[in-house]
Design a protein around this motif. Structure first.
Motif, PDB file in Angstrom:
ATOM      1  N   LEU A  65       0.804  -1.140   0.077  1.00 12.78           N
ATOM      2  CA  LEU A  65      -0.012  -0.074   0.011  1.00 12.78           C
ATOM      3  C   LEU A  65       0.980   1.206  -0.128  1.00 12.78           C
ATOM      4  CD1 LEU A  65      -2.883  -1.246   2.796  1.00 12.78           C
ATOM      5  CD2 LEU A  65      -2.906  -0.831   0.348  1.00 12.78           C
ATOM      6  N   SER A  66       2.274   1.207   0.537  1.00 11.93           N
ATOM      7  CA  SER A  66       2.914   2.490   0.693  1.00 11.93           C
ATOM      8  C   SER A  66       3.535   2.735  -0.599  1.00 11.93           C
ATOM      9  CB  SER A  66       4.008   2.013   1.742  1.00 11.93           C
ATOM     10  OG  SER A  66       4.976   3.008   1.824  1.00 11.93           O
ATOM     11  N   ASP A  67       3.515   4.255  -0.740  1.00  8.59           N
ATOM     12  CA  ASP A  67       4.084   4.888  -1.700  1.00  8.59           C
ATOM     13  C   ASP A  67       5.563   4.803  -1.789  1.00  8.59           C
ATOM     14  OD1 ASP A  67       3.558   6.606   0.242  1.00  8.59           O
ATOM     15  OD2 ASP A  67       3.816   8.346  -1.245  1.00  8.59           O
ATOM     16  N   VAL A  69       8.060   0.564  -4.757  1.00  7.32           N
ATOM     17  CA  VAL A  69       8.445   1.323  -5.936  1.00  7.32           C
ATOM     18  C   VAL A  69       8.197   0.638  -7.083  1.00  7.32           C
ATOM     19  CG1 VAL A  69       9.973   2.880  -4.616  1.00  7.32           C
ATOM     20  CG2 VAL A  69      10.703   0.832  -5.424  1.00  7.32           C
ATOM     21  N   ARG A  70       7.198  -0.348  -7.151  1.00  6.70           N
ATOM     22  CA  ARG A  70       7.019  -1.193  -8.344  1.00  6.70           C
ATOM     23  C   ARG A  70       6.801  -0.494  -9.617  1.00  6.70           C
ATOM     24  NH1 ARG A  70       6.507  -6.690  -6.718  1.00  6.70           N
ATOM     25  NH2 ARG A  70       5.713  -7.195  -8.495  1.00  6.70           N
ATOM     26  N   THR A  71       7.108  -0.993 -10.721  1.00  7.88           N
ATOM     27  CA  THR A  71       6.656  -0.426 -12.157  1.00  7.88           C
ATOM     28  C   THR A  71       5.771  -1.187 -12.781  1.00  7.88           C
ATOM     29  OG1 THR A  71       8.615  -1.384 -13.101  1.00  7.88           O
ATOM     30  CG2 THR A  71       8.812   1.070 -12.197  1.00  7.88           C
ATOM     31  N   ASP A  72       5.221  -2.218 -12.455  1.00 10.22           N
ATOM     32  CA  ASP A  72       4.197  -3.238 -12.760  1.00 10.22           C
ATOM     33  C   ASP A  72       2.859  -2.495 -12.391  1.00 10.22           C
ATOM     34  OD1 ASP A  72       4.084  -4.031 -10.292  1.00 10.22           O
ATOM     35  OD2 ASP A  72       4.483  -6.143 -10.768  1.00 10.22           O
ATOM     36  N   SER A  73       1.706  -3.479 -12.556  1.00 10.71           N
ATOM     37  CA  SER A  73       0.386  -2.873 -12.450  1.00 10.71           C
ATOM     38  C   SER A  73       0.081  -2.966 -11.038  1.00 10.71           C
ATOM     39  CB  SER A  73      -0.571  -3.886 -12.893  1.00 10.71           C
ATOM     40  OG  SER A  73      -0.424  -5.178 -12.615  1.00 10.71           O
ATOM     41  N   TYR A  74       1.293  -3.191 -10.029  1.00  6.64           N
ATOM     42  CA  TYR A  74       1.222  -3.239  -8.381  1.00  6.64           C
ATOM     43  C   TYR A  74       1.777  -1.823  -8.005  1.00  6.64           C
ATOM     44  CZ  TYR A  74      -0.979  -7.839  -9.371  1.00  6.64           C
ATOM     45  OH  TYR A  74      -1.893  -8.990  -9.597  1.00  6.64           O
ATOM     46  N   GLY A  75       2.239  -1.273  -8.714  1.00  4.85           N
ATOM     47  CA  GLY A  75       2.820  -0.008  -7.892  1.00  4.85           C
ATOM     48  C   GLY A  75       2.483   1.022  -9.121  1.00  4.85           C
ATOM     49  N   GLY A  76       2.947   2.354  -8.152  1.00  2.00           N
ATOM     50  CA  GLY A  76       2.524   3.739  -8.803  1.00  2.00           C
ATOM     51  C   GLY A  76       1.390   4.346  -8.209  1.00  2.00           C
ATOM     52  N   SER A  77       0.180   3.963  -8.874  1.00  6.95           N
ATOM     53  CA  SER A  77      -1.031   5.052  -8.422  1.00  6.95           C
ATOM     54  C   SER A  77      -1.572   4.169  -7.188  1.00  6.95           C
ATOM     55  CB  SER A  77      -2.021   4.763  -9.631  1.00  6.95           C
ATOM     56  OG  SER A  77      -2.326   3.464  -9.820  1.00  6.95           O
ATOM     57  N   ARG A 137      -1.338   0.337  -5.949  1.00  3.63           N
ATOM     58  CA  ARG A 137      -0.961   0.175  -4.772  1.00  3.63           C
ATOM     59  C   ARG A 137      -1.959  -0.623  -4.047  1.00  3.63           C
ATOM     60  NH1 ARG A 137       0.054   4.246  -2.534  1.00  3.63           N
ATOM     61  NH2 ARG A 137      -0.132   5.835  -3.915  1.00  3.63           N
ATOM     62  N   ALA A 138      -2.974  -0.679  -4.041  1.00  2.66           N
ATOM     63  CA  ALA A 138      -4.260  -1.042  -3.496  1.00  2.66           C
ATOM     64  C   ALA A 138      -4.453  -2.424  -3.955  1.00  2.66           C
ATOM     65  CB  ALA A 138      -5.414  -0.475  -3.254  1.00  2.66           C
ATOM     66  N   ARG A 139      -4.221  -2.580  -5.388  1.00  2.00           N
ATOM     67  CA  ARG A 139      -4.510  -3.835  -5.974  1.00  2.00           C
ATOM     68  C   ARG A 139      -4.322  -5.279  -5.226  1.00  2.00           C
ATOM     69  NH1 ARG A 139      -5.567  -3.759 -11.364  1.00  2.00           N
ATOM     70  NH2 ARG A 139      -4.319  -1.950 -11.458  1.00  2.00           N
ATOM     71  N   PHE A 140      -3.028  -5.349  -5.020  1.00  2.00           N
ATOM     72  CA  PHE A 140      -2.422  -6.679  -4.472  1.00  2.00           C
ATOM     73  C   PHE A 140      -3.566  -6.914  -2.947  1.00  2.00           C
ATOM     74  CE2 PHE A 140       0.061  -9.721  -1.808  1.00  2.00           C
ATOM     75  CZ  PHE A 140      -0.035 -10.713  -2.610  1.00  2.00           C
ATOM     76  N   VAL A 141      -3.602  -6.007  -2.054  1.00  2.00           N
ATOM     77  CA  VAL A 141      -4.480  -6.146  -1.085  1.00  2.00           C
ATOM     78  C   VAL A 141      -5.925  -6.590  -1.346  1.00  2.00           C
ATOM     79  CG1 VAL A 141      -5.299  -5.250   1.235  1.00  2.00           C
ATOM     80  CG2 VAL A 141      -2.983  -4.703   0.263  1.00  2.00           C
ATOM     81  N   VAL A 142      -6.471  -6.086  -2.149  1.00  2.00           N
ATOM     82  CA  VAL A 142      -7.894  -6.218  -2.869  1.00  2.00           C
ATOM     83  C   VAL A 142      -8.009  -7.748  -3.309  1.00  2.00           C
ATOM     84  CG1 VAL A 142      -9.534  -5.728  -4.588  1.00  2.00           C
ATOM     85  CG2 VAL A 142      -8.339  -3.731  -3.250  1.00  2.00           C
ATOM     86  N   GLU A 143      -6.844  -8.091  -4.025  1.00  2.00           N
ATOM     87  CA  GLU A 143      -6.762  -9.411  -4.415  1.00  2.00           C
ATOM     88  C   GLU A 143      -6.749 -10.584  -3.454  1.00  2.00           C
ATOM     89  OE1 GLU A 143      -3.545 -10.014  -7.301  1.00  2.00           O
ATOM     90  OE2 GLU A 143      -4.838  -8.635  -8.672  1.00  2.00           O
ATOM     91  N   VAL A 144      -5.976 -10.332  -2.454  1.00  2.00           N
ATOM     92  CA  VAL A 144      -5.907 -11.069  -1.145  1.00  2.00           C
ATOM     93  C   VAL A 144      -7.376 -11.281  -0.314  1.00  2.00           C
ATOM     94  CG1 VAL A 144      -4.869 -11.616   1.199  1.00  2.00           C
ATOM     95  CG2 VAL A 144      -3.503 -10.852  -0.752  1.00  2.00           C
ATOM     96  N   VAL A 145      -7.864 -10.198  -0.115  1.00  2.00           N
ATOM     97  CA  VAL A 145      -9.091  -9.935   0.558  1.00  2.00           C
ATOM     98  C   VAL A 145     -10.297 -10.738  -0.128  1.00  2.00           C
ATOM     99  CG1 VAL A 145     -10.956  -8.440   1.498  1.00  2.00           C
ATOM    100  CG2 VAL A 145      -8.503  -7.740   1.818  1.00  2.00           C
ATOM    101  N   THR A 146     -10.328 -10.583  -1.303  1.00  2.00           N
ATOM    102  CA  THR A 146     -11.384 -11.185  -2.518  1.00  2.00           C
ATOM    103  C   THR A 146     -11.083 -12.708  -2.407  1.00  2.00           C
ATOM    104  OG1 THR A 146     -11.394  -8.972  -3.804  1.00  2.00           O
ATOM    105  CG2 THR A 146     -12.228 -11.035  -4.772  1.00  2.00           C
ATOM    106  N   ALA A 147      -9.902 -12.905  -2.489  1.00  2.00           N
ATOM    107  CA  ALA A 147      -9.728 -14.535  -2.717  1.00  2.00           C
ATOM    108  C   ALA A 147     -10.000 -15.225  -1.468  1.00  2.00           C
ATOM    109  CB  ALA A 147      -8.287 -14.699  -3.121  1.00  2.00           C
TER     110      ALA A 147
END
Length: 363
Positions: free
Chosen positions: A190-192, A196-204, A208-218
């Protein structure tokens, strides 16, 4: 301290997904380092949680969902059958006392050391927590730089949380709390600053919230969202965290999980922090509040937070360490046992299961 009124909001039951809590004085997760070296819960832990079963809900200590997720010495795991069996004994003990218990799934991420886990730590980015040391079996040591996760490794990490959740339900626990706070791996995503990733799990913020959402959803899909809570700590500096753009991040996260039907959102934050008010505008489920090092021992202040709608229930940490019958003591306005900080982490029964209850004191 006077006794609580019979209609005190602290004493009212609350429904948290599939869990009906008898009161709103919930027990916060507390690392106590009393598990066996292999992560199986000990008999001491069974007694510790049995003693505190009168909490509206026991949120058990941070528990690793995999070996690489282990951070500290003698913390429990819940990723194999032996660990599940240990947690089943704890669940039975709490239920026999009429209580409810969930386990907090805590993947330590970069807050780890190979001396404790036997593994190189993993994190969203190869950034060590600056100036942070960890206690190991070989003494205090600097935390080394973690290995940055590759994008194609992330589904397996999600599956670790799912596997642990299934073990928790198979053990008879009432649910799980996903730990996305306090500087551990989900908080790091979640932290900016730490991500400092440059894929779809970093940046905006959304990325940055994407991975946490994926874990919670799964996890919700695996065991039912009504058995899943999540803990966040916006802007919290634990573990060397240096979040800057955290308002948009947490608004993005909470918006995306709000519709899942989770049991609760657990927020570690000062109640006057404007981020809490912002989060509440996008969260429509039960909200648990942990005031951290502020109001934990101030019963009347916590009662007021429920009465004025700041929170639906409160989670209490340190007072539960030394007062297994905290609900009874606060209800009656009785004096609390003093807390021995020297016994918080590691050791045996002293400072863990030997604090007297009111009935024991009066004998």
């Amino acid at each position: 301290m006077t006794a609580l009124a019979s209609d005190s909001p602290l004493l009212k039951p609350i429904t948290l997904g599939s869990i009906v809590a008898a009161n709103r004085i919930l027990m916060a997760p507390l690392t106590r380092s009393r598990a066996h070296d292999d992560g199986t819960p000990s008999d001491l832990q069974v007694e510790y949680y049995r003693q505190r079963a009168r909490a509206g809900l026991v949120i058990a200590e941070g528990t690793q969902p995999s070996q690489v997720g282990k951070g500290y010495t003698n913390t429990p795991g819940i990723h194999n059958d032996a660990q599940q069996a240990g947690w089943a004994t704890i669940a039975d003990a709490v239920h026999d006392e009429g209580g409810k218990i969930v386990v907090q799934l805590m993947h330590a991420g970069r807050m780890s050391h190979p001396d404790n886990s036997g593994e190189q730590a993993i994190a969203p980015s190869a950034i060590a927590p600056e100036g942070v040391q960890m206690f190991t079996k070989n003494g205090m040591k600097d935390i080394p730089v973690p290995r940055a996760l590759e994008t194609d490794e992330l589904p397996a990490l999600v599956e670790d949380f799912v596997n642990a959740s299934r073990h928790a339900i198979a053990a008879g626990l009432d649910g799980v709390e996903i730990h996305a706070a306090n500087g551990y791996v989900l908080h790091e995503f979640l932290s900016d600053s730490e991500n400092v990733r440059t894929d779809s799990y970093g940046g905006s913020a959304d990325n940055r919230a994407r991975f946490v959402v994926e874990v919670v959803t799964a996890v919700s899909e695996a065991i039912g969202a009504d058995k899943v809570g999540i803990r966040i700590s916006p802007g919290h500096a634990a573990g060397g965290m240096t979040e800057k753009d955290y308002v948009d991040t947490y608004l993005s996260l909470v918006r995306q999980i709000d519709g899942l039907g989770l049991a609760y959102l657990h927020v570690l934050i000062e109640p006057t922090d404007p981020v809490l008010a912002a989060v509440k505008t996008v969260w429509h489920g039960p909200l648990l509040l942990n005031t951290g090092f502020g109001l934990d021992s101030d019963r009347d202040a916590l009662e007021g937070l429920i009465a004025n709608g700041t929170a639906d229930a409160v989670t209490v940490g340190r007072p539960y360490i030394s007062n297994p019958d905290l609900v009874e003591r606060w209800t009656r306005g009785a004096e609390l046992n003093e807390n021995d900080q020297a016994t918080w982490y590691g050791g045996g029964a002293e400072g863990y299961t030997d604090y007297p209850t009111l009935s024991e004191v009066s004998v």
